[in-house]
Design a protein around this motif. Structure first.
Motif, mmCIF file in Angstrom:
data_model
loop_
_atom_site.group_PDB
_atom_site.id
_atom_site.type_symbol
_atom_site.label_atom_id
_atom_site.label_comp_id
_atom_site.label_asym_id
_atom_site.label_seq_id
_atom_site.Cartn_x
_atom_site.Cartn_y
_atom_site.Cartn_z
ATOM 1 N N LYS A 178 0.823 -1.210 0.000
ATOM 2 C CA LYS A 178 0.000 0.000 0.000
ATOM 3 C C LYS A 178 0.858 1.262 0.000
ATOM 4 N N THR A 179 2.024 1.205 0.641
ATOM 5 C CA THR A 179 2.888 2.381 0.763
ATOM 6 C C THR A 179 3.562 2.733 -0.557
ATOM 7 N N VAL A 180 4.076 1.732 -1.274
ATOM 8 C CA VAL A 180 4.898 2.023 -2.447
ATOM 9 C C VAL A 180 4.155 1.860 -3.776
ATOM 10 N N ALA A 181 2.890 1.399 -3.745
ATOM 11 C CA ALA A 181 2.169 1.099 -4.992
ATOM 12 C C ALA A 181 2.083 2.312 -5.913
ATOM 13 N N LYS A 182 1.789 3.478 -5.342
ATOM 14 C CA LYS A 182 1.617 4.670 -6.166
ATOM 15 C C LYS A 182 2.913 5.060 -6.859
ATOM 16 N N ALA A 183 4.037 4.828 -6.195
ATOM 17 C CA ALA A 183 5.325 5.171 -6.793
ATOM 18 C C ALA A 183 5.767 4.147 -7.829
ATOM 19 N N VAL A 184 5.424 2.878 -7.611
ATOM 20 C CA VAL A 184 5.829 1.826 -8.555
ATOM 21 C C VAL A 184 5.094 1.968 -9.882
ATOM 22 N N GLN A 185 3.774 2.241 -9.815
ATOM 23 C CA GLN A 185 2.956 2.467 -11.014
ATOM 24 C C GLN A 185 2.934 1.263 -11.954
ATOM 25 N N GLY A 186 2.781 0.088 -11.392
ATOM 26 C CA GLY A 186 2.715 -1.121 -12.211
ATOM 27 C C GLY A 186 2.639 -2.350 -11.331
ATOM 28 N N HIS A 187 2.706 -3.519 -11.949
ATOM 29 C CA HIS A 187 2.612 -4.773 -11.208
ATOM 30 C C HIS A 187 3.923 -5.076 -10.489
ATOM 31 N N LYS A 203 -7.622 -1.335 -9.717
ATOM 32 C CA LYS A 203 -8.663 -0.637 -10.474
ATOM 33 C C LYS A 203 -8.618 0.860 -10.194
ATOM 34 N N ARG A 204 -8.429 1.203 -8.916
ATOM 35 C CA ARG A 204 -8.406 2.616 -8.548
ATOM 36 C C ARG A 204 -7.227 3.332 -9.202
ATOM 37 N N MET A 205 -6.097 2.630 -9.322
ATOM 38 C CA MET A 205 -4.900 3.228 -9.923
ATOM 39 C C MET A 205 -4.836 2.994 -11.426
ATOM 40 N N ARG A 206 -5.882 2.281 -11.947
ATOM 41 C CA ARG A 206 -5.970 1.985 -13.381
ATOM 42 C C ARG A 206 -4.754 1.203 -13.863
ATOM 43 N N ILE A 207 -4.356 0.247 -13.060
ATOM 44 C CA ILE A 207 -3.294 -0.676 -13.446
ATOM 45 C C ILE A 207 -3.964 -1.997 -13.760
ATOM 46 N N HIS A 208 -3.958 -2.391 -15.009
ATOM 47 C CA HIS A 208 -4.703 -3.560 -15.442
ATOM 48 C C HIS A 208 -3.760 -4.736 -15.665
ATOM 49 N N GLY A 209 -4.343 -5.825 -16.120
ATOM 50 C CA GLY A 209 -3.550 -7.028 -16.348
ATOM 51 C C GLY A 209 -2.419 -6.785 -17.321
ATOM 52 N N GLU A 210 -1.320 -7.487 -17.115
ATOM 53 C CA GLU A 210 -0.175 -7.312 -17.997
ATOM 54 C C GLU A 210 -0.514 -7.897 -19.362
ATOM 55 N N CYS A 211 -0.447 -7.055 -20.375
ATOM 56 C CA CYS A 211 -0.808 -7.477 -21.717
ATOM 57 C C CYS A 211 0.324 -7.134 -22.670
ATOM 58 N N ARG A 221 -4.467 4.265 -37.282
ATOM 59 C CA ARG A 221 -4.210 5.371 -36.348
ATOM 60 C C ARG A 221 -3.648 4.860 -35.030
ATOM 61 N N LEU A 222 -4.281 3.802 -34.504
ATOM 62 C CA LEU A 222 -3.825 3.237 -33.231
ATOM 63 C C LEU A 222 -2.419 2.662 -33.354
ATOM 64 N N LYS A 223 -2.130 2.063 -34.483
ATOM 65 C CA LYS A 223 -0.802 1.484 -34.696
ATOM 66 C C LYS A 223 0.278 2.553 -34.576
ATOM 67 N N LYS A 224 0.040 3.706 -35.190
ATOM 68 C CA LYS A 224 1.018 4.806 -35.112
ATOM 69 C C LYS A 224 1.166 5.298 -33.676
ATOM 70 N N LEU A 225 0.038 5.377 -32.953
ATOM 71 C CA LEU A 225 0.078 5.884 -31.578
ATOM 72 C C LEU A 225 0.802 4.923 -30.649
ATOM 73 N N ILE A 226 0.519 3.635 -30.780
ATOM 74 C CA ILE A 226 1.112 2.668 -29.858
ATOM 75 C C ILE A 226 2.611 2.523 -30.103
ATOM 76 N N LEU A 227 3.041 2.709 -31.356
ATOM 77 C CA LEU A 227 4.463 2.592 -31.664
ATOM 78 C C LEU A 227 5.237 3.840 -31.261
ATOM 79 N N ASP A 287 2.010 1.243 -21.991
ATOM 80 C CA ASP A 287 0.643 1.769 -21.998
ATOM 81 C C ASP A 287 -0.375 0.635 -22.076
ATOM 82 N N GLN A 288 -1.463 0.765 -21.307
ATOM 83 C CA GLN A 288 -2.585 -0.154 -21.395
ATOM 84 C C GLN A 288 -3.665 0.495 -22.260
ATOM 85 N N SER A 289 -4.726 -0.244 -22.552
ATOM 86 C CA SER A 289 -5.746 0.253 -23.480
ATOM 87 C C SER A 289 -6.435 1.509 -22.944
ATOM 88 N N PHE A 290 -6.571 1.633 -21.620
ATOM 89 C CA PHE A 290 -7.205 2.824 -21.037
ATOM 90 C C PHE A 290 -6.461 4.084 -21.479
#
Length: 396
Positions: free
Chosen positions: A20-29, A99-107, A153-159, A165-168
């Motif tokens: 809980k303490t370091v989750a916000k700083a890690v920003q990922g799984h 969910k609150r931090m919008r960190i979703h499954g690793e894809c 369009r999405l291809k250019k953005l994701i590259l 980045d996740q889909s959100f």
């Protein structure tokens, strides 16, 4: 897999508190493996964290050191990990926190691309409710061509963006690059190109007509309740007639040379024939209860898209409360979508509120059940494969 160390935890702190303490700083799984008491640390202990492969360990260490200095925590990448026992239950972020931090499954990037593409296509078809019907007149060449444009369009953005980045976040970046007001022009120009190529006259479209929503509170997938009820009654009668014709063909007379199996089958057929006078009533009750849509109680699932973004929870809450919305949940994959349920008596009033302005944003209110077109799997897979290959080339 990378392991980092975080110093400065007191002996009272457990692994759950570390997460809980370091989750916000890690920003990922990540997972908290266990503590280790270094002899020179005195009353403090070190916690070792295993980071996702998609996280940059140096960036994580820097964020922890920049944001956790008030808690007297410091992070570093250890030269070696001490021989310590890993906790039986490693602690990762709880689902609600992710969910609150919008960190979703690793894809993978191609999975992120496919999800974002699906969500953008859904948003466009939900907003323009007549788009599916219009596309069907072109054997769905219209939506397929639009899908290819969105995919490019999405291809250019994701590259060009962060590979983590996740889909959100990707859908948010898409709408910043291609705002909502350009969707109708994309639909219109694509339709005219298809019609010009086939030699058919150009269809004159009006945006308001294409985005019109059926006001029938009893509509089921855009079919009025009365029509759905009529179709259920029709097919109930058809089933009864088929069964009656089948029973009429029975030969129930027992012959001397019948086998035991023949006798057993005729006994069962006789019992079924005896039930025939009651079967129409039984079928009607079953179909009415299980298949005919409920026109009275129950809840309608709705969806709201915010343009250009979804208002904050504090701003949108009064709007949802005024329509007695329940089970409201923000979509974890689409940056501007919110789904919820309302009672049938609120359905028409809620649709009438379409276009409401909340905190400087426009709310697009739609029923969640709509006919939606999905691009052919082979085409989507081909584009996703191109995205994956492009990422591999970029990493070389």
């Amino acid at each position: 897999m990378t392991i980092i160390a975080v110093d400065g935890f007191t002996h009272k702190v457990n692994l759950t508190q570390v997460v809980k303490t370091v989750a916000k700083a890690v920003q990922g799984h990540f997972e908290a493996l266990n503590f280790y008491n270094h002899p020179d640390r005195g009353p403090f202990k070190t916690c070792y964290l295993k980071l996702s492969d998609r996280l940059d360990p140096r960036a994580v260490v820097e964020r922890i050191n920049n944001t956790m200095h008030a808690k007297k925590l410091s992070a570093y990448i250890p030269d070696s990990v001490p021989n310590m026992q890993v906790a039986v239950k490693r602690k990762a972020m709880p689902l609600k926190m992710r969910k609150r931090m919008r960190i979703h499954g690793e894809c993978s990037p191609e999975q992120v691309f496919l999800t974002a593409h699906e969500q953008i296509m859904k948003e466009m078809q939900h907003k323009y409710t007549g788009l599916y019907s219009l596309s069907s007149k072109t054997s769905h060449k219209l939506l397929e061509t639009i899908g290819v444009v969105i995919a490019d369009r999405l291809k250019k953005l994701i590259l060009s963006g962060d590979p983590n980045d996740q889909s959100f976040r990707l859908t948010s970046r898409y709408r910043k690059a291609h705002p909502h007001f350009g969707d109708f022009q994309l639909i219109l120009s694509t339709l005219h190109r298809i019609q010009d190529a086939s030699g058919t006259p150009r269809t004159q479209l009006h945006e308001n007509e294409l985005a019109a929503v059926p006001k029938d509170v009893s509509a089921v997938d855009n079919v009025p309740y009365s029509k759905a009820q009529e179709m259920c009654a029709k097919y109930t009668n058809n089933i009864v007639m088929k069964l009656q014709a089948y029973v009429n063909k029975y030969n129930l007379a027992v012959k001397p040379n019948d086998t035991e199996e023949d006798k057993a089958r005729k006994t069962i057929q006789k019992q079924f024939a005896n039930m025939m006078p009651y079967l129409p009533m039984m079928l009607k009750q079953v179909i009415t209860h299980h298949f005919t849509p409920n026109n009275k109680g129950g809840l309608c699932r709705m969806i709201i898209y915010g343009e250009p973004y979804l208002p904050a929870k504090e701003a949108s809450l009064p709007f949802l409360k005024s329509h007695r919305a329940v089970r409201a949940q923000r979509c974890p994959r689409m940056f501007n979508a919110l789904s919820f349920h309302v009672t049938r008596d609120r359905y028409a009033k809620l649709l009438a509120a379409n276009g409401t302005s909340v905190a400087g944003t426009k709310l697009i209110v739609r029923p969640a059940r709509n006919n939606l077109y999905n691009m052919p799997h082979a085409l989507r897979s081909k584009i996703a494969h191109e995205v994956a290959q492009a990422f591999k080339s970029r990493e070389r």
